[in-house]
Design a protein around this motif. Structure first.
Motif: not given
Length: 307
Positions: A75-86, A125-141
């Motif tokens: 998800p972090a790399r997706y977020i970086e890609a979104i910001h790069a295109l912005e 494991a989900w407690r660690q991964v879920t916030p990372e995924h939520n950050a991607l959703v937030e970057a999209i929104l």
């Protein structure tokens, strides 16, 4: 006692958040580009589909930019890609596809499995991964660009009778998107595509596509743009369409080549004018609609009938 902010509901200008899912061959990339073309402005694509983004380089006269995203699909790399295109000034970002952030190499499922294997605690494991995924959703929104995100769909084959031949045929159908459960609710509108490239609307806050089955095209993007641009800009209130809004809606009405096209174009115009209480614009666009309708209606002479 808690203090709450209460305000009168006001439609504001917004950026598109469109999700599209479908099985292989349903035309997700092509449909996304067609809609993005109708939205207008510079287009950028995040391509995780092994170069498929370049296959349509000759599709749009205005062209588009491609950012190739290779593994790991965190998800972090997706977020970086979104910001790069912005940062390079695109107006519409196509994420093709968002599925890899969930089920691809380095995606949320992959990371959860590896962390659970190492720690022996799946819940932790989900407690660690879920916030990372939520950050991607937030970057999209929160992106300042329009976002169109494609997703692969789980595929199933069904056997049914062909109405023309009477023979049994096998048909491929797409089911739920391969993504976190409930991802559809994060988007303004969600299209489900079939292998005939037809879109069925699973969710639509715009109410532009209620009950319709259609093939996405640039007109789909133009209708969405008209809806998104209707309303107040930030804190600015108003009760009239801007000249650009009225011109865009008039052009859509005058371009209609069928009664269905005309219905869709006028539905957008009506909702925008009505939401702004702009009766003058509504009357003007209604007159245009009636003129176009008269031109599209078949004349008696076409059928050999007396006038």
């Amino acid at each position: 006692m808690a203090s709450f902010e209460i305000h009168r509901a006001t439609k504001r200008r917004a950026k598109l958040r469109l999700g599209m899912s479908g099985p292989a061959g349903s035309g997700k990339t092509y449909s996304a580009l067609m809609i993005a073309s109708g939205l207008g402005g510079r287009i950028g694509m995040i391509d995780t589909e092994h170069g498929s983004g370049d296959l349509y380089a000759d599709l749009l006269p205005e062209g588009y930019d491609v950012l190739t995203l290779s593994p790991p699909y965190t998800p972090a790399r997706y977020i970086e890609a979104i910001h790069a295109l912005e940062d390079i000034g695109v107006q519409t970002i196509i994420i093709d596809s968002l599925t890899h952030a969930w089920s691809g190499e380095g995606g949320s499922l992959d990371r959860q499995g590896k962390i659970a294997d190492k720690s022996g605690n799946s819940w932790q494991a989900w407690r660690q991964v879920t916030p990372e995924h939520n950050a991607l959703v937030e970057a999209i929104l929160q992106s300042r660009c329009h976002i169109i995100a494609t997703m692969r769909a789980k595929t199933e084959y069904v056997q049914e009778k062909d109405e023309r031949t009477g023979k049994q045929v096998v048909r491929k159908v797409g089911l739920a998107p391969i993504m976190r459960d409930g991802i559809e609710y994060e988007f303004t509108t969600f299209f489900e595509l079939d292998v005939q490239h037809q879109a069925y609307v699973g969710k639509d806050r715009t109410r532009l596509f209620d009950g319709q089955i259609f093939r996405p095209d640039p007109e789909t993007g133009r209708n969405l743009a008209s809806w998104l641009n209707a309303g107040v800009d930030g804190e600015r209130a108003g009760n009239a369409m801007t000249p650009d809004q009225k011109t865009a809606m008039a052009d859509a009405i005058n371009r209609a080549e069928s009664q269905d096209d005309l219905y869709r174009a006028f539905a957008v115009a009506y909702r925008v004018a009505n939401s702004l209480h702009d009766q003058d614009a509504l009357a003007e666009l209604t007159a245009l609609k009636d003129q176009r309708k008269a031109l599209l209606e078949p004349h008696p002479q076409q059928f050999g009938m007396a006038a």
